[in-house]
Design a protein around this motif. Sequence first.
Motif, PDB file in Angstrom:
ATOM      1  N   ALA A 116      47.587  19.212  31.989  1.00  0.00           N
ATOM      2  CA  ALA A 116      48.964  19.335  31.520  1.00  0.00           C
ATOM      3  C   ALA A 116      49.362  18.194  30.598  1.00  0.00           C
ATOM      4  CB  ALA A 116      49.915  19.386  32.713  1.00  0.00           C
ATOM      5  N   ARG A 117      48.460  17.254  30.355  1.00  0.00           N
ATOM      6  CA  ARG A 117      48.843  16.120  29.512  1.00  0.00           C
ATOM      7  C   ARG A 117      47.627  15.611  28.739  1.00  0.00           C
ATOM      8  NH1 ARG A 117      48.361  14.341  34.774  1.00  0.00           N
ATOM      9  NH2 ARG A 117      46.981  12.563  35.131  1.00  0.00           N
ATOM     10  N   GLY A 118      47.914  14.832  27.709  1.00  0.00           N
ATOM     11  CA  GLY A 118      46.873  14.142  26.967  1.00  0.00           C
ATOM     12  C   GLY A 118      45.867  15.055  26.301  1.00  0.00           C
ATOM     13  N   PHE A 119      44.617  14.627  26.332  1.00  0.00           N
ATOM     14  CA  PHE A 119      43.543  15.323  25.635  1.00  0.00           C
ATOM     15  C   PHE A 119      43.382  16.764  26.095  1.00  0.00           C
ATOM     16  CE2 PHE A 119      38.991  16.498  25.903  1.00  0.00           C
ATOM     17  CZ  PHE A 119      38.770  16.699  24.553  1.00  0.00           C
ATOM     18  N   TRP A 120      43.429  17.003  27.410  1.00  0.00           N
ATOM     19  CA  TRP A 120      43.251  18.356  27.923  1.00  0.00           C
ATOM     20  C   TRP A 120      44.397  19.262  27.487  1.00  0.00           C
ATOM     21  CZ3 TRP A 120      38.506  18.721  29.025  1.00  0.00           C
ATOM     22  CH2 TRP A 120      37.823  17.678  29.649  1.00  0.00           C
ATOM     23  N   ALA A 121      45.606  18.701  27.354  1.00  0.00           N
ATOM     24  CA  ALA A 121      46.738  19.500  26.879  1.00  0.00           C
ATOM     25  C   ALA A 121      46.507  19.948  25.440  1.00  0.00           C
ATOM     26  CB  ALA A 121      48.028  18.697  26.990  1.00  0.00           C
ATOM     27  N   ALA A 248      38.001  12.812  22.821  1.00  0.00           N
ATOM     28  CA  ALA A 248      37.080  13.802  23.390  1.00  0.00           C
ATOM     29  C   ALA A 248      35.795  13.135  23.868  1.00  0.00           C
ATOM     30  CB  ALA A 248      36.766  14.878  22.354  1.00  0.00           C
ATOM     31  N   GLN A 249      35.227  12.274  23.046  1.00  0.00           N
ATOM     32  CA  GLN A 249      33.991  11.608  23.426  1.00  0.00           C
ATOM     33  C   GLN A 249      34.174  10.767  24.679  1.00  0.00           C
ATOM     34  OE1 GLN A 249      33.289   9.874  19.434  1.00  0.00           O
ATOM     35  NE2 GLN A 249      31.273  10.814  19.556  1.00  0.00           N
ATOM     36  N   ALA A 268      31.490  20.829  21.553  1.00  0.00           N
ATOM     37  CA  ALA A 268      31.496  21.873  20.529  1.00  0.00           C
ATOM     38  C   ALA A 268      32.825  22.617  20.523  1.00  0.00           C
ATOM     39  CB  ALA A 268      30.335  22.837  20.761  1.00  0.00           C
ATOM     40  N   HIS A 269      33.347  22.940  21.710  1.00  0.00           N
ATOM     41  CA  HIS A 269      34.669  23.570  21.794  1.00  0.00           C
ATOM     42  C   HIS A 269      35.726  22.670  21.148  1.00  0.00           C
ATOM     43  CE1 HIS A 269      34.244  27.257  24.106  1.00  0.00           C
ATOM     44  NE2 HIS A 269      33.471  26.654  24.984  1.00  0.00           N
ATOM     45  N   THR A 270      35.603  21.365  21.355  1.00  0.00           N
ATOM     46  CA  THR A 270      36.574  20.423  20.798  1.00  0.00           C
ATOM     47  C   THR A 270      36.555  20.452  19.279  1.00  0.00           C
ATOM     48  OG1 THR A 270      36.313  18.970  22.724  1.00  0.00           O
ATOM     49  CG2 THR A 270      37.286  18.004  20.744  1.00  0.00           C
ATOM     50  N   LEU A 271      35.364  20.500  18.685  1.00  0.00           N
ATOM     51  CA  LEU A 271      35.277  20.545  17.230  1.00  0.00           C
ATOM     52  C   LEU A 271      35.880  21.837  16.681  1.00  0.00           C
ATOM     53  CD1 LEU A 271      31.727  18.992  16.732  1.00  0.00           C
ATOM     54  CD2 LEU A 271      33.926  17.989  16.068  1.00  0.00           C
ATOM     55  N   TYR A 272      35.710  22.950  17.389  1.00  0.00           N
ATOM     56  CA  TYR A 272      36.384  24.195  16.977  1.00  0.00           C
ATOM     57  C   TYR A 272      37.902  24.007  17.006  1.00  0.00           C
ATOM     58  CZ  TYR A 272      32.754  27.768  16.392  1.00  0.00           C
ATOM     59  OH  TYR A 272      31.725  28.538  15.905  1.00  0.00           O
ATOM     60  N   ALA A 273      38.402  23.332  18.045  1.00  0.00           N
ATOM     61  CA  ALA A 273      39.843  23.123  18.165  1.00  0.00           C
ATOM     62  C   ALA A 273      40.376  22.229  17.058  1.00  0.00           C
ATOM     63  CB  ALA A 273      40.157  22.529  19.537  1.00  0.00           C
TER      64      ALA A 273
END
Length: 279
Positions: A116-121, A248-249, A268-273
């Motif tokens: 609900a917060r930060g990077f994961w949000a 992310a790293q 990889a999902h992060t780079l798509y985002a």
Amino acid sequence: MRGPPSIAENPRYLAVRAALLVAAAVCQAVPASAQGAADPVGVVDRVSGRWVSVQDRQPLSRGDLIYGDQTVMNGIPSAGSVRILLFSGQRWEKTCTDREPCLGTFRPAVSNERSARGFWAFLSSFWKSGEQLPPVLAGSRSTGERGARNALILSEGDVADFSSAVDVRAGHYTLRLAPAPGGSLNRTPGVIQRSIEVGQSGISLSGVPQGLYVASLSDADGQAIGSTALVLVVPTTADAARELWAQAQQAIEGWAGAAPQTRSALLAHTLYAIDARER
């Protein structure tokens, strides 16, 4: 004298199995857009047997995202297991045996405060229900394997430094870049293939348009090295992208509970985002 009935003859199992088949048929007939969407709450870290997502009937694989409204089931209730790492830091897992079969459907989602917060949000705002990595990126990646690496590549003017995307010994190699499926480049500019020399200096390439690529490496004899990876080329002025990639790293590579293959899939999902945000 006949022994106890097998699991396949158990009346409770047969009734549950029949209900699941009916529910699966209904879900399969409903378009994905009509099934609703939810934020991702975790990622598949390990799976054996025939585990599937009830909503879309797709088999679960390592690195697949799990969403808050998602339920899963095992096609062979007496065999197999699944482990899902939740962004809350918790872990959900099931092991199925003849003695304790996995009957029915299961909802892995539990308390998920971290997302609900930060990077994961940030990731939750870009990951949508049903999205999966292309098969070319979803393969296994062994610990310490050399080859192409998921990376954010900074481009200044017409020159980009690909050093962070290459992890091999010194020597001559071929770097192949293909537009990532579903990324910002679509099919343009097509496949880019360059000879590179890895040594003490960086790997600077010119004429590589900004965007998302699937990267692969081969040696001087044309033999593939390691797995494919995802690289995103952005301008040096893209401060938000650089900051998100650093987060992310730190968050993913330092996740002690995740296997190397799972961490690679999440990056990889992060780079798509990030690519979606930069469009």
